[in-house]
Design a protein around this motif. Structure first.
Motif, PDB file in Angstrom:
ATOM      1  N   UNK A   1       0.802  -1.223   0.000  1.00  0.00           N
ATOM      2  CA  UNK A   1       0.000   0.000   0.000  1.00  0.00           C
ATOM      3  C   UNK A   1       0.836   1.274   0.000  1.00  0.00           C
ATOM      4  N   UNK A   2       2.160   1.126   0.104  1.00  0.00           N
ATOM      5  CA  UNK A   2       3.037   2.304   0.074  1.00  0.00           C
ATOM      6  C   UNK A   2       3.585   2.597  -1.316  1.00  0.00           C
ATOM      7  N   UNK A   3       3.420   1.684  -2.249  1.00  0.00           N
ATOM      8  CA  UNK A   3       3.896   1.952  -3.603  1.00  0.00           C
ATOM      9  C   UNK A   3       3.129   3.123  -4.193  1.00  0.00           C
TER      10      UNK A   3
ATOM     11  N   UNK B   1       6.265   4.591  -8.755  1.00  0.00           N
ATOM     12  CA  UNK B   1       6.984   3.334  -8.534  1.00  0.00           C
ATOM     13  C   UNK B   1       6.499   2.269  -9.514  1.00  0.00           C
ATOM     14  N   UNK B   2       5.193   2.118  -9.585  1.00  0.00           N
ATOM     15  CA  UNK B   2       4.583   1.100 -10.448  1.00  0.00           C
ATOM     16  C   UNK B   2       4.984   1.300 -11.911  1.00  0.00           C
ATOM     17  N   UNK B   3       4.881   2.553 -12.375  1.00  0.00           N
ATOM     18  CA  UNK B   3       5.215   2.841 -13.768  1.00  0.00           C
ATOM     19  C   UNK B   3       6.692   2.583 -14.058  1.00  0.00           C
ATOM     20  N   UNK B   4       7.569   2.970 -13.134  1.00  0.00           N
ATOM     21  CA  UNK B   4       9.005   2.785 -13.348  1.00  0.00           C
ATOM     22  C   UNK B   4       9.387   1.310 -13.395  1.00  0.00           C
TER      23      UNK B   4
ATOM     24  N   UNK C   1       9.057  -7.231   1.430  1.00  0.00           N
ATOM     25  CA  UNK C   1       7.942  -6.873   0.550  1.00  0.00           C
ATOM     26  C   UNK C   1       8.423  -6.709  -0.890  1.00  0.00           C
ATOM     27  N   UNK C   2       7.821  -7.467  -1.783  1.00  0.00           N
ATOM     28  CA  UNK C   2       8.382  -7.506  -3.141  1.00  0.00           C
ATOM     29  C   UNK C   2       7.324  -7.756  -4.199  1.00  0.00           C
TER      30      UNK C   2
END
Length: 236
Positions: free
Chosen positions: A90-92, A96-99, A143-144
């Motif tokens: 929940x911290x992403x 971050x997701x796009x990169x 967490x990964x």
């Protein structure tokens, strides 16, 4: 132009595992095309460096075009470029997701598609995807999920491509590392990270380069996910 010597493309090649792979393939007398965003020119005439973001298709096109123009062929592609961000799910952020998707998935897609097209012409070639054991064997406290999402996708793509291109002379394999001693990990974290592996140590860059070179020479192996993780995938 002498095009009889084999040629390897390596992404994420400026440091760590990527730099180790460049040296390992040169030690086998391959000519190498090395890419990363920050890579510097090489004094070795048999190493062609191409800077740029591998998630950009234009960069992938330039790599393949320069490889064939300078060296006349492409025998091996090692998809080593990747990023890992360890955060609670929940911290992403959206960034971050796009990169992570850009480098780990788009970067794989563009260069692999273009390289296989060249390999098909010579009816031979080898793709190696560097993934992670965490994609299949999650660890409490590490967490990964975005690494698992993207690198797990590459594991699945490895098997799919291996079957699709088996009769066309192109092999596709993956190396799934545990935690490797690279500049990514600060020395003060090494003891804790080593404890994630049953063998009780971090992996060395040479452990990964040895695995890639094994797959390179193993002509009857395709669709393999080779875990190089100190026993992490076997259990705890």
């Amino acid at each position: 132009m002498n095009s009889s010597r084999k040629v390897a493309i390596i992404t994420g090649a400026s440091q760590g595992i990527g730099a180790g792979l460049v040296k390992a393939f040169r030690d086998r007398d391959y000519r190498v095309v090395a890419n990363s965003r920050s890579i510097k020119p090489s004094s070795d005439p048999d190493v062609l460096t191409i800077p740029g973001d591998i998630s950009d298709r234009a960069v992938a096109e330039r790599i393949v075009k320069e490889a064939t123009a300078h060296f006349g062929r492409i025998d091996t592609l090692v998809n080593n470029a990747g990023i890992f961000i360890a955060k609670p799910f929940t911290s992403y952020t959206a960034e971050d997701y796009a990169n992570i998707l850009a480098i780990n998935v788009n970067g794989f897609f563009h260069i692999t598609q273009l390289a296989i097209a060249e390999m098909e012409k010579q009816r031979s070639g080898h793709i190696v995807n560097v993934t992670t054991t965490l994609a299949e064997y999650a660890i409490d406290g590490v967490p990964s999920v975005l690494a698992s999402l993207t690198k797990g996708g590459l594991n699945a793509a490895t098997k799919s491509l291996a079957v699709e291109y088996a009769k066309r002379g192109v092999r596709v394999n993956a190396v799934a590392p545990g935690v490797i001693k690279t500049p990514m990990h600060a020395p003060e974290t090494h003891a804790a990270l080593a404890s994630l592996h049953p063998v009780g140590r971090l992996g060395e860059i040479s452990d990964i380069t040895d695995a890639v070179l094994f797959l390179e020479s193993a002509g009857f192996v395709t669709g393999e996910i080779l875990h190089v993780d100190g026993g992490q995938s076997a259990g705890h």
